[in-house]
Design an enzyme around this catalytic site. Sequence first.
Site, PDB file in Angstrom:
ATOM      1  N   SER A   1     -24.799  -0.208 -11.679  1.00 49.47           N
ATOM      2  CA  SER A   1     -25.605   1.008 -11.851  1.00 49.47           C
ATOM      3  C   SER A   1     -26.575   0.939 -13.030  1.00 49.47           C
ATOM      4  O   SER A   1     -26.798   1.944 -13.708  1.00 49.47           O
ATOM      5  CB  SER A   1     -24.701   2.247 -11.971  1.00 49.47           C
ATOM      6  OG  SER A   1     -23.945   2.418 -10.781  1.00 49.47           O
TER       7      SER A   1
ATOM      8  N   GLU B   1     -18.618  -8.166  -4.115  1.00 56.60           N
ATOM      9  CA  GLU B   1     -18.704  -7.857  -2.679  1.00 56.60           C
ATOM     10  C   GLU B   1     -18.277  -9.058  -1.845  1.00 56.60           C
ATOM     11  O   GLU B   1     -17.689  -8.911  -0.771  1.00 56.60           O
ATOM     12  CB  GLU B   1     -20.131  -7.401  -2.334  1.00 56.60           C
ATOM     13  CG  GLU B   1     -20.379  -5.983  -2.850  1.00 56.60           C
ATOM     14  CD  GLU B   1     -21.801  -5.686  -3.263  1.00 56.60           C
ATOM     15  OE1 GLU B   1     -22.720  -6.444  -2.893  1.00 56.60           O
ATOM     16  OE2 GLU B   1     -22.002  -4.686  -3.986  1.00 56.60           O
TER      17      GLU B   1
ATOM     18  N   HIS C   1     -19.712 -12.808  -6.531  1.00 59.82           N
ATOM     19  CA  HIS C   1     -20.002 -11.367  -6.590  1.00 59.82           C
ATOM     20  C   HIS C   1     -18.805 -10.598  -6.003  1.00 59.82           C
ATOM     21  O   HIS C   1     -18.186 -11.048  -5.042  1.00 59.82           O
ATOM     22  CB  HIS C   1     -21.288 -11.046  -5.819  1.00 59.82           C
ATOM     23  CG  HIS C   1     -21.753  -9.646  -6.075  1.00 59.82           C
ATOM     24  ND1 HIS C   1     -21.187  -8.565  -5.447  1.00 59.82           N
ATOM     25  CD2 HIS C   1     -22.682  -9.145  -6.918  1.00 59.82           C
ATOM     26  CE1 HIS C   1     -21.759  -7.459  -5.894  1.00 59.82           C
ATOM     27  NE2 HIS C   1     -22.674  -7.780  -6.785  1.00 59.82           N
TER      28      HIS C   1
ATOM     29  N   ASN D   1     -30.551  -8.462  -7.865  1.00 59.86           N
ATOM     30  CA  ASN D   1     -29.737  -8.872  -6.720  1.00 59.86           C
ATOM     31  C   ASN D   1     -30.060  -7.921  -5.571  1.00 59.86           C
ATOM     32  O   ASN D   1     -29.622  -6.780  -5.571  1.00 59.86           O
ATOM     33  CB  ASN D   1     -28.251  -8.790  -7.116  1.00 59.86           C
ATOM     34  CG  ASN D   1     -27.316  -8.987  -5.939  1.00 59.86           C
ATOM     35  OD1 ASN D   1     -27.729  -9.451  -4.875  1.00 59.86           O
ATOM     36  ND2 ASN D   1     -26.050  -8.631  -6.117  1.00 59.86           N
TER      37      ASN D   1
ATOM     38  N   LYS E   1     -29.152  -8.038  -2.561  1.00 62.08           N
ATOM     39  CA  LYS E   1     -28.060  -7.890  -1.580  1.00 62.08           C
ATOM     40  C   LYS E   1     -28.629  -8.019  -0.152  1.00 62.08           C
ATOM     41  O   LYS E   1     -29.571  -8.773   0.065  1.00 62.08           O
ATOM     42  CB  LYS E   1     -27.316  -6.568  -1.797  1.00 62.08           C
ATOM     43  CG  LYS E   1     -26.863  -6.415  -3.255  1.00 62.08           C
ATOM     44  CD  LYS E   1     -25.875  -5.313  -3.474  1.00 62.08           C
ATOM     45  CE  LYS E   1     -25.488  -5.266  -4.949  1.00 62.08           C
ATOM     46  NZ  LYS E   1     -24.460  -4.280  -5.250  1.00 62.08           N
TER      47      LYS E   1
ATOM     48  N   GLU F   1     -19.336  -7.306 -14.179  1.00 60.82           N
ATOM     49  CA  GLU F   1     -19.656  -6.163 -13.327  1.00 60.82           C
ATOM     50  C   GLU F   1     -18.376  -5.417 -12.967  1.00 60.82           C
ATOM     51  O   GLU F   1     -17.688  -5.794 -12.008  1.00 60.82           O
ATOM     52  CB  GLU F   1     -20.326  -6.637 -12.039  1.00 60.82           C
ATOM     53  CG  GLU F   1     -21.609  -7.404 -12.255  1.00 60.82           C
ATOM     54  CD  GLU F   1     -22.497  -7.358 -11.023  1.00 60.82           C
ATOM     55  OE1 GLU F   1     -23.608  -6.834 -11.139  1.00 60.82           O
ATOM     56  OE2 GLU F   1     -22.067  -7.805  -9.946  1.00 60.82           O
TER      57      GLU F   1
ATOM     58  N   GLY G   1     -22.993   0.356  -7.743  1.00 60.11           N
ATOM     59  CA  GLY G   1     -23.493   1.232  -6.693  1.00 60.11           C
ATOM     60  C   GLY G   1     -22.958   2.654  -6.758  1.00 60.11           C
ATOM     61  O   GLY G   1     -23.101   3.419  -5.806  1.00 60.11           O
TER      62      GLY G   1
HETATM   63  P1  PGA Z   1     -25.967  -1.850  -8.614  1.00 56.69           P
HETATM   64  O1  PGA Z   1     -25.383  -3.300  -8.197  1.00 56.69           O
HETATM   65  O2  PGA Z   1     -26.979  -2.089  -9.693  1.00 56.69           O
HETATM   66  O3  PGA Z   1     -26.583  -1.318  -7.355  1.00 56.69           O
HETATM   67  O4  PGA Z   1     -24.806  -1.044  -9.091  1.00 56.69           O
HETATM   68  C1  PGA Z   1     -25.147  -4.292  -9.159  1.00 56.69           C
HETATM   69  C2  PGA Z   1     -24.578  -5.537  -8.507  1.00 56.69           C
HETATM   70  O5  PGA Z   1     -23.711  -5.426  -7.621  1.00 56.69           O
HETATM   71  O6  PGA Z   1     -24.967  -6.671  -8.849  1.00 56.69           O
END
Ligand code: PGA
Length: 254
Positions: free
Chosen positions: A213, A96, A94, A9, A11, A166, A172
């Site tokens: 992460s 976010e 997601h 992903n 983003k 997640e 992140g």
């Molecule tokens: P990350 O993000 O691997 O940077 O923690 C995962 C995600 O939000 O899909």
Amino acid sequence: MRTPIIAGNWKMYKTIAEATALVREMRRELNEIAGVEKVLCPPFIALSNVAELIQATSINLGAQDMYWKQEGAYTGEVSPLMLQGLCQYVIVGHSERRQYFGETDEGVNRKARAAFEHGLIPIICVGENLEQNEAGLTEEWVSGQVRAALTDLTADQVSRLVVAYEPIWAIGTGKPATGAGANSVIGLVVRGTVADLFGEETAQATRIQYGGSVKPENIADLLAEPHIDGALVGGASLESDSFIRIVQAALSAG
Ligand code: PGA
């Protein structure tokens, strides 16, 4: 047996030029790794460029979101009809999008249904925040999200979709869940809820990823767990070497 699925992903990272450069850098090696499904989810604007570059490979394409309506006066939105034939997957819900753009459980469900109506497989994201986790509310929250997202889907659709668990506190932050911790939520809560709703056979077919992460260093610990069928990778998917290493590790774990 469920085929492991690793999705990157990206983003809101990568211009078209950067996206095409990254795909050129990793497509040959990714293509050669059989036995793991690989999905790239670049920003909308780079989807067709990436689609062209991975056309003759075993790599699949996913969008990061979409609206549920087929077309209309919805300025700025991208429809499932526009993604049909271009992508195989679409990420919906997601955290976010839920957090910054007001995505609701109902919207996630509409998007999941619209995805199937247009030949796309949804990757449905669920997960609790730190506060909920510390208050012991993970099970209730995550199972509620799963129930809402799967409303009015058929067992056949549920057996083909992907859920990404997640935990928001792991996204992140560089602080992933442990393999055992993620496996317990994925097995008991996510797969358990799918089994309650659609039966054990369907629940055994549904692929459930972990996200938050994920790095080359921790992927093996996660994928060694029986209920974790892959990963949704953010930061570590933006660089060719780390993404390839994650996909390779998924192969050895599978
Ligand atoms: P990350 O993000 O691997 O940077 O923690 C995962 C995600 O939000 O899909």
